[in-house]
Design an enzyme around this catalytic site. Structure first.
Site, PDB file in Angstrom:
ATOM      1  N   GLU A 176       0.882  -1.174   0.243  1.00  0.00           N
ATOM      2  CA  GLU A 176       0.043  -0.002  -0.078  1.00  0.00           C
ATOM      3  C   GLU A 176       0.720   1.174  -0.107  1.00  0.00           C
ATOM      4  OE1 GLU A 176      -2.357   1.735  -0.699  1.00  0.00           O
ATOM      5  OE2 GLU A 176      -3.862   1.474   1.085  1.00  0.00           O
ATOM      6  N   ASP A 177       0.511   2.466  -0.400  1.00  0.00           N
ATOM      7  CA  ASP A 177       1.123   3.609  -0.439  1.00  0.00           C
ATOM      8  C   ASP A 177       1.262   4.282   0.900  1.00  0.00           C
ATOM      9  OD1 ASP A 177      -1.573   4.242  -0.333  1.00  0.00           O
ATOM     10  OD2 ASP A 177      -1.455   6.069  -1.786  1.00  0.00           O
ATOM     11  N   ASP A 212      -2.594   5.873   6.951  1.00  0.00           N
ATOM     12  CA  ASP A 212      -3.104   6.994   7.770  1.00  0.00           C
ATOM     13  C   ASP A 212      -3.939   6.839   9.090  1.00  0.00           C
ATOM     14  OD1 ASP A 212      -3.614   9.610   8.855  1.00  0.00           O
ATOM     15  OD2 ASP A 212      -4.950  10.357   6.998  1.00  0.00           O
ATOM     16  N   THR A 213      -5.201   6.823   9.033  1.00  0.00           N
ATOM     17  CA  THR A 213      -6.092   6.375  10.097  1.00  0.00           C
ATOM     18  C   THR A 213      -5.998   4.668  10.301  1.00  0.00           C
ATOM     19  OG1 THR A 213      -8.158   5.980   8.888  1.00  0.00           O
ATOM     20  CG2 THR A 213      -7.591   8.169   9.620  1.00  0.00           C
ATOM     21  N   GLY A 214      -5.637   4.099   9.083  1.00  0.00           N
ATOM     22  CA  GLY A 214      -5.621   2.725   9.253  1.00  0.00           C
ATOM     23  C   GLY A 214      -6.883   2.043   8.970  1.00  0.00           C
ATOM     24  N   THR A 263      -8.491   1.891   5.675  1.00  0.00           N
ATOM     25  CA  THR A 263      -8.762   1.306   4.602  1.00  0.00           C
ATOM     26  C   THR A 263      -8.034  -0.005   4.524  1.00  0.00           C
ATOM     27  OG1 THR A 263      -8.503   3.656   3.726  1.00  0.00           O
ATOM     28  CG2 THR A 263      -8.197   1.749   2.139  1.00  0.00           C
ATOM     29  N   PHE A 304       0.755  16.159   5.170  1.00  0.00           N
ATOM     30  CA  PHE A 304       0.087  15.588   3.755  1.00  0.00           C
ATOM     31  C   PHE A 304       1.287  15.377   2.711  1.00  0.00           C
ATOM     32  CE2 PHE A 304      -2.461  14.756   0.189  1.00  0.00           C
ATOM     33  CZ  PHE A 304      -3.427  14.216   0.654  1.00  0.00           C
ATOM     34  N   ARG A 357       0.695  12.519  -8.381  1.00  0.00           N
ATOM     35  CA  ARG A 357       1.015  11.046  -8.360  1.00  0.00           C
ATOM     36  C   ARG A 357       2.284  10.884  -9.266  1.00  0.00           C
ATOM     37  NH1 ARG A 357      -3.051   7.862  -6.141  1.00  0.00           N
ATOM     38  NH2 ARG A 357      -5.092   8.392  -6.809  1.00  0.00           N
TER      39      ARG A 357
HETATM   40  P1  IMP Z   1      -6.650   5.609   5.877  1.00  0.00           P
HETATM   41  O1  IMP Z   1      -7.788   4.898   5.651  1.00  0.00           O
HETATM   42  O2  IMP Z   1      -7.078   6.718   6.677  1.00  0.00           O
HETATM   43  O3  IMP Z   1      -5.407   5.001   6.540  1.00  0.00           O
HETATM   44  O4  IMP Z   1      -6.061   6.242   4.707  1.00  0.00           O
HETATM   45  C1  IMP Z   1      -5.676   5.832   3.461  1.00  0.00           C
HETATM   46  C2  IMP Z   1      -5.734   6.553   2.312  1.00  0.00           C
HETATM   47  O5  IMP Z   1      -5.902   8.210   2.571  1.00  0.00           O
HETATM   48  C3  IMP Z   1      -4.374   6.261   1.603  1.00  0.00           C
HETATM   49  O6  IMP Z   1      -4.375   5.034   0.695  1.00  0.00           O
HETATM   50  C4  IMP Z   1      -4.449   7.446   0.723  1.00  0.00           C
HETATM   51  O7  IMP Z   1      -5.231   7.533  -0.438  1.00  0.00           O
HETATM   52  C5  IMP Z   1      -5.094   8.673   1.581  1.00  0.00           C
HETATM   53  N1  IMP Z   1      -4.239   9.601   2.145  1.00  0.00           N
HETATM   54  C6  IMP Z   1      -3.840   9.375   3.709  1.00  0.00           C
HETATM   55  N2  IMP Z   1      -2.861  10.460   4.005  1.00  0.00           N
HETATM   56  C7  IMP Z   1      -2.276  10.906   2.745  1.00  0.00           C
HETATM   57  C8  IMP Z   1      -1.244  11.739   2.251  1.00  0.00           C
HETATM   58  O8  IMP Z   1      -0.492  12.270   3.268  1.00  0.00           O
HETATM   59  N3  IMP Z   1      -1.100  11.828   1.125  1.00  0.00           N
HETATM   60  C9  IMP Z   1      -1.914  11.436  -0.006  1.00  0.00           C
HETATM   61  N4  IMP Z   1      -2.907  10.539   0.132  1.00  0.00           N
HETATM   62  C10 IMP Z   1      -3.191  10.120   1.680  1.00  0.00           C
HETATM   63 MG    MG Z   2      -4.643   4.961  -1.626  1.00  0.00          MG
END
Ligand code: IMP
Ligand code: MG
Length: 171
Positions: A95-96, A99-101, A103, A148, A161
């Site tokens: 995964e790239d 963040d919150t975890g 996804t 960010f 990207r």
């Molecule tokens: P999560 O579900 O909050 O962990 O979010 C994951 C998704 O949020 C990533 O797969 C990104 O698409 C997007 N995201 C969160 N932080 C960033 C960032 O700093 N840059 C770009 N995309 C982000």
């Molecule tokens: Mg993503």
């Protein structure tokens, strides 16, 4: 928006090479399936897989992003499913950014239904500040507290990207 260089091309390449060595060492001849999470992981995934001295198979998933519907069992909707059967296999999800975890947690939950023998996570950026779900991250490229980031696959509204380096983006 103000874009500031955060991680250089060289630093990325060096870290990806280290990760590839670590992963190759851990998997030996077990022929894992590496699954790239579209779209954000494409460049990281391509570089990582090509640096791996390891027999492996590759596939991709795509999850409907932020705010899309989840079904009642707490699964995320996959708009692209892996095509190689995962049953009984060692799987590494690439995964790239976490963040919150949310996804990645939902992705793991969803892929577990296919009964892989093992499911591990490799993430380019482990971003800590907003984590709400505990996520077992097995391999990470860089750990950051906050901010960010864009570039090397990471986007802001589908922009940036394609940049070969990673930048911070501020209003
Ligand atoms: P999560 O579900 O909050 O962990 O979010 C994951 C998704 O949020 C990533 O797969 C990104 O698409 C997007 N995201 C969160 N932080 C960033 C960032 O700093 N840059 C770009 N995309 C982000
Ligand atoms: Mg993503």
């Amino acid at each position: 928006m103000k874009k500031t260089l955060f991680i250089s091309r060289d630093a990325i390449a060096q870290r990806v090479a280290e990760l590839a060595r670590e992963i190759a060492r851990d998997y030996g001849q077990d022929k894992p399936i590496l699954i790239g999470v579209l779209n954000g992981s494409v460049f990281f995934f391509a570089d990582l897989v090509r640096a791996l001295d390891l027999p492996c198979e590759i596939d991709f998933v795509r999850a409907a992003s932020y705010g899309m519907s989840m079904d009642s069992s707490g699964c995320i909707r996959l708009t692209k499913e892996p095509e190689i059967p995962l049953e009984g296999r060692r799987v590494l999800l690439v995964e790239d950014i976490v963040d919150t975890g949310q996804t990645i947690s939902l992705l793991i939950e969803t892929l577990r239904h296919q009964n892989p023998k093992e499911l591990k996570i490799c993430v380019l950026i482990d971003k800590l500040e907003r984590r709400t779900q505990e996520v077992p991250i097995d391999y990470y490229g860089f750990r950051v507290e906050e901010g960010f980031l864009v570039g090397y696959g990471l986007d802001y509204a589908e922009q940036y990207r394609q940049l070969p380096e990673i930048f911070t983006l501020e209003p």
